[in-house]
Design a protein around this motif. Structure first.
Motif, PDB file in Angstrom:
ATOM      1  N   LEU A  19      34.334 -11.084  18.763  1.00 50.19           N
ATOM      2  CA  LEU A  19      33.990 -12.487  18.550  1.00 50.19           C
ATOM      3  C   LEU A  19      34.943 -13.171  17.574  1.00 50.19           C
ATOM      4  O   LEU A  19      35.129 -14.389  17.627  1.00 50.19           O
ATOM      5  CB  LEU A  19      32.556 -12.609  18.030  1.00 50.19           C
ATOM      6  CG  LEU A  19      31.445 -12.275  19.033  1.00 50.19           C
ATOM      7  CD1 LEU A  19      30.094 -12.280  18.339  1.00 50.19           C
ATOM      8  CD2 LEU A  19      31.451 -13.267  20.189  1.00 50.19           C
ATOM      9  N   ALA A  58      28.169 -15.323  13.767  1.00 48.74           N
ATOM     10  CA  ALA A  58      28.188 -16.079  15.023  1.00 48.74           C
ATOM     11  C   ALA A  58      28.585 -17.534  14.781  1.00 48.74           C
ATOM     12  O   ALA A  58      29.382 -18.108  15.545  1.00 48.74           O
ATOM     13  CB  ALA A  58      26.818 -15.995  15.693  1.00 48.74           C
ATOM     14  N   GLU A  63      30.718 -19.053  17.808  1.00 52.31           N
ATOM     15  CA  GLU A  63      29.964 -18.483  18.929  1.00 52.31           C
ATOM     16  C   GLU A  63      28.480 -18.398  18.579  1.00 52.31           C
ATOM     17  O   GLU A  63      27.888 -17.314  18.617  1.00 52.31           O
ATOM     18  CB  GLU A  63      30.502 -17.087  19.259  1.00 52.31           C
ATOM     19  CG  GLU A  63      31.943 -17.042  19.693  1.00 52.31           C
ATOM     20  CD  GLU A  63      32.130 -17.522  21.124  1.00 52.31           C
ATOM     21  OE1 GLU A  63      31.115 -17.740  21.817  1.00 52.31           O
ATOM     22  OE2 GLU A  63      33.294 -17.684  21.540  1.00 52.31           O
ATOM     23  N   ALA A  66      25.967 -16.413  20.626  1.00 48.31           N
ATOM     24  CA  ALA A  66      26.024 -14.946  20.641  1.00 48.31           C
ATOM     25  C   ALA A  66      25.046 -14.325  19.646  1.00 48.31           C
ATOM     26  O   ALA A  66      24.854 -13.100  19.653  1.00 48.31           O
ATOM     27  CB  ALA A  66      27.443 -14.480  20.319  1.00 48.31           C
TER      28      ALA A  66
END
Length: 278
Positions: A19, A58, A63, A66
């Motif tokens: 990520l 995250a 993201e 996620a």
């Protein structure tokens, strides 16, 4: 710490690293206000992320969607290894309540303990001494009296029909000076009374007995569905068939070296006599 746990933590770390994408570890650490070493440890599986860490990661990597996936991974990981640091954030009472729920669900329970009297057979004063020692070790909130009450309430199950408790202890547990001598005397008297209960089969492995495997850390088996294994840093909650088979084999192996009934009574009496001479 189990290999399965290590692998799951490494897999979570790899997903965190994925990520991060183009950002460097240093850049991400700056965004989060963390040290770069924390980012590195989380990505390489050398440190377990908290739920707060997961959500922050995250967001910082752009993201946020996620987070749910990562939290699910973390929950699966923690279902096997539950660190004392996390479990004891609110004190010992919540831990005792979680264990009581597992006792309620079970009818055939087995325990091994080599270092102290098992919690289910402890007197209030002995339990108080044990909780105090662990609160000091883990620097956890001191809800000692609430924890003692929860443990004593759970002992009501010893007198309920429909459950059987197969408990093994090493003779060393009868001598361990984890409490004042007067408290240990009362605790040993309590064990003598337990031997007569029809719901409990108490076995003690004597000093000098031949053992097929070295006595190690304590654990409980709840029917054929769960093993809870205690270590200094965490509890392992294991429900996979292979692990359950191993721990049942360990218990059965140790049981062959134990004595019961009047023989166990004599060992308890010997420990009490040793206290009286001290």
């Amino acid at each position: 710490m189990s290999t399965d746990f290590q692998q799951a933590r490494a897999a979570l770390g790899a997903r965190l690293r994925e990520l991060r994408a183009e950002a460097t570890g240093r850049d991400l650490a700056l965004r989060l206000g963390w040290t770069q070493s924390k980012v590195s440890k989380l990505e390489t599986g050398r440190q377990t992320a908290t739920a707060t860490d997961i959500k922050a990661w995250a967001e910082a990597t752009g993201e946020p969607a996620a987070a749910d996936e990562l939290l699910a991974r973390l929950q699966g990981l923690e279902s096997h290894s539950r660190s004392w640091r996390r479990q004891l954030r609110a004190g010992h009472r919540p831990v005792q309540d979680a264990l009581s729920a597992e006792y309620e669900r079970s009818t055939d329970l087995r325990a091994w303990e080599g270092a102290m009297v098992v919690g289910l057979l402890q007197t209030p004063d002995y339990a108080r001494a044990i909780f105090t020692r662990y609160a000091e070790l883990h620097k956890s909130p001191r809800d000692i009296e609430n924890a003692v009450r929860a443990r004593m309430q759970r002992q009501d199950m010893l007198y309920e029909p429909g459950r059987t408790f197969h408990i093994l202890m090493w003779e060393a547990a009868l001598h361990a000076g984890v409490c004042p001598p007067s408290v240990l005397r009362a605790q040993l008297d309590r064990l003598i009374g337990v031997i007569g209960l029809d719901t409990v089969r108490l076995g003690i492995i004597p000093f000098g007995a031949a053992v097929a495997i070295p006595p190690a850390n304590g654990f409980w088996l709840y029917d054929d569905r769960l093993a809870i294994v205690e270590d200094w840093h965490a509890e392992l909650w294991l429900d996979d068939r292979d692990s359950l088979t191993v721990y049942r084999r360990v218990w059965d192996t140790l049981a062959h070296s134990a004595v019961y009934g009047s023989h166990a009574n004599r060992l308890i009496g010997r420990a009490r006599a040793h206290l009286d001479l001290a």
